[in-house]
Enzyme design. Structure first.
Site, PDB file in Angstrom:
ATOM      1  CG  MET A   1      -8.563   6.726   3.084  1.00  0.00           C
ATOM      2  SD  MET A   1      -7.659   6.784   4.626  1.00  0.00           S
ATOM      3  CE  MET A   1      -6.680   5.268   4.474  1.00  0.00           C
TER       4      MET A   1
ATOM      5  CB  SER B   1      -0.888   0.015   1.241  1.00  0.00           C
ATOM      6  OG  SER B   1      -1.362   1.334   1.452  1.00  0.00           O
TER       7      SER B   1
ATOM      8  CG  MET C   1     -10.952  -3.082   6.341  1.00  0.00           C
ATOM      9  SD  MET C   1      -9.491  -2.674   5.373  1.00  0.00           S
ATOM     10  CE  MET C   1      -8.505  -1.774   6.568  1.00  0.00           C
TER      11      MET C   1
ATOM     12  CG  HIS D   1      -3.931  -1.857  -1.145  1.00  0.00           C
ATOM     13  ND1 HIS D   1      -4.995  -2.715  -1.338  1.00  0.00           N
ATOM     14  CD2 HIS D   1      -4.287  -1.051  -0.109  1.00  0.00           C
ATOM     15  CE1 HIS D   1      -5.949  -2.438  -0.463  1.00  0.00           C
ATOM     16  NE2 HIS D   1      -5.550  -1.426   0.292  1.00  0.00           N
TER      17      HIS D   1
ATOM     18  CG  ASP E   1      -5.140   2.135   1.359  1.00  0.00           C
ATOM     19  OD1 ASP E   1      -6.063   1.300   1.405  1.00  0.00           O
ATOM     20  OD2 ASP E   1      -3.951   1.865   1.623  1.00  0.00           O
TER      21      ASP E   1
ATOM     22  CG  MET F   1     -11.331   2.631   3.088  1.00  0.00           C
ATOM     23  SD  MET F   1      -9.681   2.701   3.782  1.00  0.00           S
ATOM     24  CE  MET F   1      -8.725   2.778   2.271  1.00  0.00           C
TER      25      MET F   1
ATOM     26  CG  HIS G   1      -9.290  -0.428   0.412  1.00  0.00           C
ATOM     27  ND1 HIS G   1      -8.559  -0.557   1.583  1.00  0.00           N
ATOM     28  CD2 HIS G   1     -10.590  -0.562   0.774  1.00  0.00           C
ATOM     29  CE1 HIS G   1      -9.394  -0.738   2.600  1.00  0.00           C
ATOM     30  NE2 HIS G   1     -10.626  -0.741   2.136  1.00  0.00           N
TER      31      HIS G   1
ATOM     32  CG  ASP H   1      -5.807  -3.026   3.924  1.00  0.00           C
ATOM     33  OD1 ASP H   1      -4.704  -2.702   4.406  1.00  0.00           O
ATOM     34  OD2 ASP H   1      -6.505  -2.279   3.214  1.00  0.00           O
TER      35      ASP H   1
HETATM   36  C1  DX5 Z   1      -5.902   1.429   6.150  1.00  0.00           C
HETATM   37  C2  DX5 Z   1      -5.580   1.066   4.722  1.00  0.00           C
HETATM   38  C3  DX5 Z   1      -4.439   0.158   4.589  1.00  0.00           C
HETATM   39  C4  DX5 Z   1      -3.139   0.701   5.121  1.00  0.00           C
HETATM   40  C5  DX5 Z   1      -2.420  -0.446   5.745  1.00  0.00           C
HETATM   41  O1  DX5 Z   1      -7.111   2.077   6.217  1.00  0.00           O
HETATM   42  O2  DX5 Z   1      -6.689   0.457   4.092  1.00  0.00           O
HETATM   43  O3  DX5 Z   1      -4.288  -0.303   3.258  1.00  0.00           O
HETATM   44  O4  DX5 Z   1      -2.328   1.278   4.141  1.00  0.00           O
HETATM   45  O5  DX5 Z   1      -1.328   0.040   6.371  1.00  0.00           O
HETATM   46  P1  DX5 Z   1      -0.415  -0.851   7.320  1.00  0.00           P
HETATM   47  O6  DX5 Z   1       0.058  -2.028   6.535  1.00  0.00           O
HETATM   48  O7  DX5 Z   1       0.680   0.082   7.697  1.00  0.00           O
HETATM   49  O8  DX5 Z   1      -1.282  -1.273   8.499  1.00  0.00           O
HETATM   50 ZN    ZN Z   2      -6.334  -0.572   2.079  1.00  0.00          ZN
END
Ligand code: DX5
Ligand code: ZN
Length: 217
Positions: free
Chosen positions: A34, A5, A134, A30, A32, A65, A63, A172
């Site tokens: 948000m 990620s 998650m 990956h 993320d 969110m 992903h 994740d």
């Molecule tokens: C969190 C994200 C993850 C995040 C994971 O909301 O969806 O993808 O990047 O990070 P680590 O591996 O550092 O927990």
């Molecule tokens: Zn993620």
């Protein structure tokens, strides 16, 4: 498989970070996304993914969110995503949204927060290509792994087996070089790792270590 990620990458040199991933054993990249509403943090959107896509040699695993993901799914697909995952908790009409993702000829995933039981997915697993569990509360990188997630992986792997389905299981949050083997053993196909990769002295080596931990026994 492993999907690093970029949430924990250095955005000032993002091009170099993507090149590093291109030359690593990473299976996916990956991303993320948000919105500051579904999760208490804001990251990046379609324009940045489009730019990443122009140099990425690994498939992009997006992903989302965000609330009302149906408003942006087609744009995230056009930007170059090969997987789009939406949150069970963010979709009133999840079945319709999964069809919308698939209409773009890409893989469709559904994700569950730590508090959402796996059995709630029983009616949608026939439609999805991937389920993302998650193992932290989404929003930030570098959080600690929630240990009940092992139970959820096993429940989901059992369900997949019982129903003779093929969807991928992705996990994740809080993945480390230390817990990777246990997670693969529990039934995970794709591990997402942010901090464990980009916080490592040698990110390329960390990717390979996590990816190969299934065979390192
Ligand atoms: C969190 C994200 C993850 C995040 C994971 O909301 O969806 O993808 O990047 O990070 P680590 O591996 O550092 O927990
Ligand atoms: Zn993620």
């Amino acid at each position: 498989m492993i999907a690093p990620s970029i949430l924990s990458a250095n955005f000032l040199t993002l091009g170099n970070e993507i090149e590093m991933l291109n030359n690593s054993s990473a299976d996916y990249i990956h991303l993320d996304v948000m919105d500051g509403v579904f999760v208490p943090n804001i990251t990046f959107g379609q324009p940045i993914i489009k730019q990443i896509s122009s140099i990425a040699k690994k498939p992009l695993d997006t992903h989302l969110m965000i609330v009302q993901p149906e408003r942006y799914i087609d744009e995230f697909a056009d930007a170059g995503s090969k997987i789009i995952t939406v949150h069970y908790e963010a979709c009133t009409h999840l079945h319709r949204i999964i069809q919308q993702i698939k209409k773009n000829n890409i893989l469709a995933g559904v994700s569950v927060n730590p508090h959402t039981p796996v059995y709630l997915l029983e009616s949608i697993i026939y439609e999805v290509d991937l389920v993302l569990i998650m193992s932290v509360n989404p929003g930030f990188g570098g959080q600690s792994f929630i240990s009940f997630s092992y139970e959820k992986i096993k429940q989901l792997a059992d369900l997949r087996h019982k129903k003779s389905l093929q969807f991928l299981i992705e996990l994740d949050g809080g993945v480390t070089i230390e817990n990777a083997q246990l997670l693969y053993d529990a039934g995970v196909d794709i591990l997402v790792a942010g901090n464990a990769v980009f916080g490592a002295k040698d990110p390329t080596a960390a990717i390979t270590l996590i990816r190969n931990s299934k065979n390192n026994r």
